[in-house]
Design an enzyme around this catalytic site. Structure first.
Site, short mmCIF file in Angstrom:
data_model
loop_
_atom_site.label_atom_id
_atom_site.label_comp_id
_atom_site.label_asym_id
_atom_site.label_seq_id
_atom_site.Cartn_x
_atom_site.Cartn_y
_atom_site.Cartn_z
N GLU A 117 0.89 -1.18 0.06
CA GLU A 117 0.08 -0.24 0.10
C GLU A 117 0.80 1.34 -0.10
O GLU A 117 2.06 1.22 0.68
CB GLU A 117 -0.92 0.04 1.11
CG GLU A 117 -1.95 -1.23 1.18
CD GLU A 117 -3.09 -1.15 2.18
OE1 GLU A 117 -4.25 -1.15 1.98
OE2 GLU A 117 -2.69 -0.73 3.43
N CYS A 130 3.52 8.51 1.08
CA CYS A 130 4.03 7.68 2.35
C CYS A 130 4.28 6.42 1.40
O CYS A 130 3.33 5.67 0.98
CB CYS A 130 3.12 7.65 3.44
SG CYS A 130 3.45 6.30 4.52
N CYS A 137 6.54 -6.90 6.42
CA CYS A 137 7.86 -6.36 7.34
C CYS A 137 8.50 -7.48 7.81
O CYS A 137 7.97 -8.29 8.28
CB CYS A 137 7.54 -5.19 8.31
SG CYS A 137 8.77 -4.40 9.02
N CYS A 141 7.05 -4.92 15.26
CA CYS A 141 6.55 -4.12 16.36
C CYS A 141 5.14 -4.32 16.89
O CYS A 141 4.34 -4.56 15.92
CB CYS A 141 6.91 -2.58 15.73
SG CYS A 141 8.54 -2.28 15.46
N CYS A 144 2.10 -2.34 15.36
CA CYS A 144 1.99 -2.10 14.12
C CYS A 144 1.19 -3.29 13.07
O CYS A 144 1.63 -4.46 13.15
CB CYS A 144 3.43 -1.97 13.49
SG CYS A 144 3.64 -1.62 11.68
N GLY A 229 7.07 -1.71 5.84
CA GLY A 229 8.40 -2.26 5.73
C GLY A 229 9.52 -1.50 6.52
O GLY A 229 9.32 -0.28 6.79
N LEU A 284 11.31 5.60 17.96
CA LEU A 284 11.97 5.29 19.51
C LEU A 284 10.87 4.75 20.24
O LEU A 284 11.06 3.48 20.60
CB LEU A 284 12.38 6.50 20.00
CG LEU A 284 13.32 6.60 21.25
CD1 LEU A 284 14.31 5.81 21.13
CD2 LEU A 284 13.41 7.96 21.70
N CYS A 405 -0.78 5.79 10.04
CA CYS A 405 0.47 5.26 10.28
C CYS A 405 0.21 3.84 11.00
O CYS A 405 -0.49 3.77 11.99
CB CYS A 405 1.19 5.91 11.57
SG CYS A 405 1.68 7.54 10.92
N1 SAH Z 1 9.32 0.80 9.26
C1 SAH Z 1 9.57 1.97 9.71
C2 SAH Z 1 8.47 2.68 8.84
C3 SAH Z 1 7.29 2.79 9.16
S1 SAH Z 1 6.05 3.32 9.81
C4 SAH Z 1 9.52 2.29 11.02
O1 SAH Z 1 9.34 1.44 11.69
O2 SAH Z 1 10.10 3.41 11.42
C5 SAH Z 1 6.02 4.79 10.22
C6 SAH Z 1 5.79 5.22 11.90
O3 SAH Z 1 4.49 4.65 12.28
C7 SAH Z 1 6.75 4.55 12.51
O4 SAH Z 1 7.31 5.28 13.67
C8 SAH Z 1 5.99 3.43 13.46
O5 SAH Z 1 6.44 2.99 14.46
C9 SAH Z 1 4.59 4.00 13.55
N2 SAH Z 1 3.52 3.03 13.78
C10 SAH Z 1 3.31 1.77 13.52
N3 SAH Z 1 2.22 1.34 13.93
C11 SAH Z 1 1.53 2.31 14.39
C12 SAH Z 1 0.27 2.57 14.74
N4 SAH Z 1 -0.62 1.56 14.87
N5 SAH Z 1 -0.22 3.65 15.30
C13 SAH Z 1 0.84 4.75 15.18
N6 SAH Z 1 1.80 4.57 14.82
C14 SAH Z 1 2.25 3.42 14.44
FE1 SF4 Z 2 7.96 -2.64 10.68
FE2 SF4 Z 2 8.00 -0.23 11.00
FE3 SF4 Z 2 5.91 -1.83 11.62
FE4 SF4 Z 2 7.81 -2.07 13.10
S1 SF4 Z 2 6.64 -0.10 12.73
S2 SF4 Z 2 6.82 -3.58 11.87
S3 SF4 Z 2 9.64 -1.64 11.64
S4 SF4 Z 2 6.76 -1.46 9.48
#
Ligand code: SAH
Ligand code: SF4
Length: 432
Positions: A117, A130, A137, A141, A144, A229, A284, A405
């Site tokens: 996506e 984005c 991925c 996390c 996510c 990813g 972070l 996000c």
């Molecule tokens: N993989 C990369 C880019 C991904 S997503 C990374 O992890 O940095 C962009 C941001 O959205 C990241 O900071 C991720 O941690 C955050 N994110 C992931 N799941 C989320 C959620 N359910 N609610 C809010 N932010 C989220």
């Molecule tokens: Fe992958 Fe980023 Fe989601 Fe973590 S937050 S699972 S690194 S896409």
């Protein structure tokens, strides 16, 4: 780059990259030298090859052409030769959705049938795309949705650039499609900080809300590698794709308008600074080992102190180009006043040119966390602001179409909690 003392296995994608069934190669995403070589291989005379590359780049990246037929300044025979061996193409759009807030999301299908996506977020003064780096991925996390996906492969450089091209198609952003064109203007960084805040000045007649954002009429002004990813686990393809996005002969977007977000792949961060050179965002999300180990499990491999030291050494970071720390606000998990104060302490300890982006948690089917209460988010933000560090709250965009996000996921499979846990354990075992 290997950090002494560490073993650094890169999580192996479960599928290799794309090989088309018709054997044709994608021109999108090829560097100029690679394209030159590919042209010579199929019989374009050596002494013509350089000129052909610049003609092809012009058709593809400045005019948005998708068919060789359109390449008017190239002879019919040469066009036929190109057509026999290459494709320009785009990812196929499976679905296109528009949120009530104007956010758009595309589900894209690539040549091997895999899907990812891509989201466009229009704002008052900018339009941010984005972009995804992988199908699914490699990491997991816990907050996510993408992290729950089973199938994973790296996207090719062409598939990454293809997302930007497709967004331009959808937004009608090929202003130079038909006419002979002047050199493409490179967009100025309005406020010089290269971040995704709405703090760009309003230039009357150029970027006022509701009209086009830039003087050359483009809405797509910024790119964030924050889709599906982990971009630093697909380093070469992300680097090659962004090089084309930033090249004046390519899409001509300033590096100050591009942000790459990583969950903390420490050994690749210095290379990201020197070889890609875009703005850095770091996920972070927690300030103690206990909590970060739980919600961002890559922390078990590269801990907080190591991550912040790598941020302090990030090439190109300074007060004019700060590192963004992303912090997802999870109710009763990481959102206390004490944690806000600890965040300030850590940023000061490493003397980081930093800003903090607070992201209210976006829920998804099966998620185990809740979004922090608004007053908690405000209190957290105020503690950081009071220490002189900018800490805006990111407004959720496109939640109604699951485009916010962490809500991206290309397969519609329904999975149980037990299966989610099993996958998380399996992924972790693969790289910890
Ligand atoms: N993989 C990369 C880019 C991904 S997503 C990374 O992890 O940095 C962009 C941001 O959205 C990241 O900071 C991720 O941690 C955050 N994110 C992931 N799941 C989320 C959620 N359910 N609610 C809010 N932010 C989220
Ligand atoms: Fe992958 Fe980023 Fe989601 Fe973590 S937050 S699972 S690194 S896409």
């Amino acid at each position: 780059m290997q950090i002494p003392g560490h073993i650094d296995p890169v999580p192996v994608p479960r599928k290799p990259g794309v090989v088309r069934s018709d054997g044709k190669r994608a021109l999108l995403g090829m560097s100029k030298p690679a394209m030159r070589e590919a042209l010579v291989e199929v019989g374009i005379p050596e002494k013509q090859a350089k000129m052909r590359v610049s003609q092809i780049w012009n058709w593809i990246y400045h005019r948005g052409a998708t068919q060789f037929d359109a390449f008017a300044n190239i002879s019919k025979d040469t066009r036929a030769l190109l057509d026999a061996h290459f494709v320009v193409g785009r990812p196929e759009v499976v679905t296109a959705q528009v949120s009530t807030d104007g956010t758009r999301k595309w589900l894209l299908r690539f040549d091997d049938g895999e899907e990812a996506e891509c989201v466009f977020i229009p704002d008052a003064y900018r339009g941010t795309l984005c972009v995804s780096a992988q199908v699914g991925c490699t990491l997991n996390c816990r907050f996510c949705f993408t992290g729950t996906m089973k199938l994973v492969r790296n996207l090719t450089a062409g598939e990454i650039v293809g997302q930007v091209m497709l967004a331009r198609d959808a937004l009608g952003e090929w202003p130079n499609a038909s006419a002979p064109q002047p050199p493409r203007p490179v967009i100025a960084d309005d406020d010089g900080d290269g971040d995704d805040d709405d703090d760009a000045p309003w230039i009357p007649g150029q970027n006022q809300p509701g009209s086009n954002y830039t003087s050359d009429g483009r809405m797509l002004t910024n790119i964030v590698m924050m889709g599906m990813g982990e971009p630093l686990y697909n380093f070469d393809n992300v680097r090659d794709a962004l090089a084309i996005v930033m090249d004046g002969d390519g899409l001509g977007l300033s590096k100050r308008r591009i942000t790459l977000s990583t969950s903390g792949v420490v050994p690749m961060m210095a290379r990201a600074g020197t070889e890609i050179g875009v703005n850095l965002a770091v996920s972070l999300h927690a300030v103690t080992k206990e909590i970060r180990d739980e919600i961002v499990p890559i922390n078990k491999r590269y801990g907080i102190e190591e991550l912040l030291a790598a941020c302090a050494a990030y090439p190109g970071a300074n007060n004019a180009r700060r590192i963004t720390f992303e912090y997802v606000m999870l109710k009763d998990k990481n959102d206390s006043d004490a944690e806000a104060r600890e965040l300030v302490r850590l940023i000061r300890k490493y003397d980081l040119p930093a800003k903090v982006n607070l992201i209210p948690f976006n829920p998804w089917p099966g998620s185990i966390y809740e979004t922090s209460l608004p007053e908690r988010v405000t209190a957290f933000s105020e503690i950081i602001f009071a220490a002189g560090i900018s800490a805006p709250v990111r407004r959720p965009r496109g939640r109604d179409i699951m485009a916010a996000c962490g809500q991206l996921k290309s397969s519609s499979e329904k999975i149980t909690r037990a299966e989610l846990d099993r996958r998380a354990a399996e992924k972790e075992a693969a790289w910890v």
